[in-house]
Design a protein around this motif. Structure first.
Motif, PDB file in Angstrom:
ATOM      1  N   TRP A 108       0.823  -1.206   0.000  1.00 40.95           N
ATOM      2  CA  TRP A 108       0.000   0.000   0.000  1.00 40.95           C
ATOM      3  C   TRP A 108       0.860   1.260   0.000  1.00 40.95           C
ATOM      4  O   TRP A 108       0.633   2.191  -0.777  1.00 40.95           O
ATOM      5  CB  TRP A 108      -0.939   0.004   1.201  1.00 40.95           C
ATOM      6  CG  TRP A 108      -1.815   1.213   1.217  1.00 40.95           C
ATOM      7  CD1 TRP A 108      -1.688   2.321   1.991  1.00 40.95           C
ATOM      8  CD2 TRP A 108      -2.935   1.448   0.365  1.00 40.95           C
ATOM      9  NE1 TRP A 108      -2.663   3.232   1.697  1.00 40.95           N
ATOM     10  CE2 TRP A 108      -3.451   2.717   0.693  1.00 40.95           C
ATOM     11  CE3 TRP A 108      -3.565   0.698  -0.614  1.00 40.95           C
ATOM     12  CZ2 TRP A 108      -4.553   3.259   0.065  1.00 40.95           C
ATOM     13  CZ3 TRP A 108      -4.672   1.235  -1.252  1.00 40.95           C
ATOM     14  CH2 TRP A 108      -5.152   2.497  -0.920  1.00 40.95           C
ATOM     15  N   TYR A 112       0.823   3.690  -3.205  1.00 39.19           N
ATOM     16  CA  TYR A 112      -0.163   4.770  -3.104  1.00 39.19           C
ATOM     17  C   TYR A 112       0.247   5.980  -2.268  1.00 39.19           C
ATOM     18  O   TYR A 112      -0.279   7.066  -2.495  1.00 39.19           O
ATOM     19  CB  TYR A 112      -1.474   4.211  -2.562  1.00 39.19           C
ATOM     20  CG  TYR A 112      -2.155   3.273  -3.523  1.00 39.19           C
ATOM     21  CD1 TYR A 112      -2.765   3.737  -4.681  1.00 39.19           C
ATOM     22  CD2 TYR A 112      -2.171   1.906  -3.287  1.00 39.19           C
ATOM     23  CE1 TYR A 112      -3.375   2.878  -5.581  1.00 39.19           C
ATOM     24  CE2 TYR A 112      -2.777   1.029  -4.178  1.00 39.19           C
ATOM     25  CZ  TYR A 112      -3.379   1.521  -5.316  1.00 39.19           C
ATOM     26  OH  TYR A 112      -3.974   0.656  -6.200  1.00 39.19           O
ATOM     27  N   THR A 113       1.114   5.831  -1.291  1.00 40.26           N
ATOM     28  CA  THR A 113       1.348   6.967  -0.386  1.00 40.26           C
ATOM     29  C   THR A 113       2.669   7.686  -0.603  1.00 40.26           C
ATOM     30  O   THR A 113       2.815   8.826  -0.156  1.00 40.26           O
ATOM     31  CB  THR A 113       1.284   6.516   1.084  1.00 40.26           C
ATOM     32  OG1 THR A 113       2.449   5.718   1.400  1.00 40.26           O
ATOM     33  CG2 THR A 113       0.016   5.707   1.359  1.00 40.26           C
ATOM     34  N   GLY A 165      -7.752   2.566   1.826  1.00 38.95           N
ATOM     35  CA  GLY A 165      -7.935   1.616   0.738  1.00 38.95           C
ATOM     36  C   GLY A 165      -7.826   0.177   1.201  1.00 38.95           C
ATOM     37  O   GLY A 165      -7.900  -0.121   2.382  1.00 38.95           O
ATOM     38  N   PRO A 192      -7.772   2.190  -3.856  1.00 39.34           N
ATOM     39  CA  PRO A 192      -8.076   3.255  -2.893  1.00 39.34           C
ATOM     40  C   PRO A 192      -9.569   3.465  -2.751  1.00 39.34           C
ATOM     41  O   PRO A 192     -10.353   3.083  -3.619  1.00 39.34           O
ATOM     42  CB  PRO A 192      -7.402   4.481  -3.507  1.00 39.34           C
ATOM     43  CG  PRO A 192      -7.438   4.203  -4.976  1.00 39.34           C
ATOM     44  CD  PRO A 192      -7.304   2.711  -5.145  1.00 39.34           C
TER      45      PRO A 192
END
Length: 221
Positions: A108, A112-113, A165, A192
């Motif tokens: 994750w 995504y971050t 998410g 997400p």
């Protein structure tokens, strides 16, 4: 007319909720190719759903070392699950090998971050190496590929919560049941979901539209 507008708005809101973390369906076909980063036999992999016009729908990392994919290749989804079918080197219970919270957290934050910084070959290799270790596909953490990353980001950490998410396993097959190599390398994928603030703004928008409609209607009377 008012009833029709309300119905349309409700359908839009329902669509926003249901597609926010909408994973593919069982039976969908995907094409898998090499991703941008990573120089090991694992990820990144680019995963493309054949029924839409996007070039890349997901970026995947592999979970099992004793199941394989050939790139580029077409594969059928048998499940979007919390577990890898068959379980790889680490084995499985009743055909299910549940993935760890650490694995989900790694994927994750990589995808995504941006927590770990800019993507690179070294970073993708470290993520893949640690996924294999957390999923008991390898006995030891690779001393140069993954150990420095582990020391910086994992050692001593107790909270592996994902915010915003979901991370799942895309289980794949190719060919016919019973064929040698029917089960293919399962892939980590994520989706997400909108933040609560986004949902609140959307709800407020519906209220404003509703009151605006009433105001216009009253002025016409």
């Amino acid at each position: 007319m008012k009833k029709l507008i309300v119905q349309v708005l409700m359908l839009l809101m329902f669509g926003m909720f249901t597609t926010a973390a909408s994973f593919p369906n069982i039976g969908d076909t995907v094409e898998i190719t090499w991703g941008t980063y990573g120089t090991t036999s694992g990820g990144e992999f680019n995963i493309d759903l054949l029924y839409n016009n996007k070039d890349v729908d997901y970026v995947g990392f592999c979970l099992e070392l004793n199941e394989f994919i050939h790139l580029p290749g077409l594969y059928t989804i048998t499940g979007i699950d919390e577990f890898a079918e068959m379980g790889g080197v680490g084995g499985a219970v009743n055909g299910k090998d549940y993935i760890s919270e650490e694995t989900k957290w790694l994927y994750w934050n990589y995808q995504y971050t941006g927590l770990f910084g800019a993507k690179s070959n070294d970073l993708a290799n470290a993520i893949q190496g640690l996924v294999w270790w957390f999923e008991e596909e390898v006995v030891d953490i690779h001393p140069t590929i993954a150990q420095p990353f582990y020391d910086q980001w994992i050692d001593g950490r107790t909270d592996f919560t994902i915010i915003g998410g979901s991370v799942k396993v895309m289980n794949l097959v190719a060919g016919n049941p019973g064929d040698e190599g029917y089960y293919k390398q399962s892939q980590l994928v994520g989706e997400p979901v909108p933040e609560p603030a986004t949902m609140l703004l959307f709800g407020l928008g519906l209220v404003v539209i509703s009151f605006s409609y009433k105001s216009v209607k009253n002025r016409r009377l």
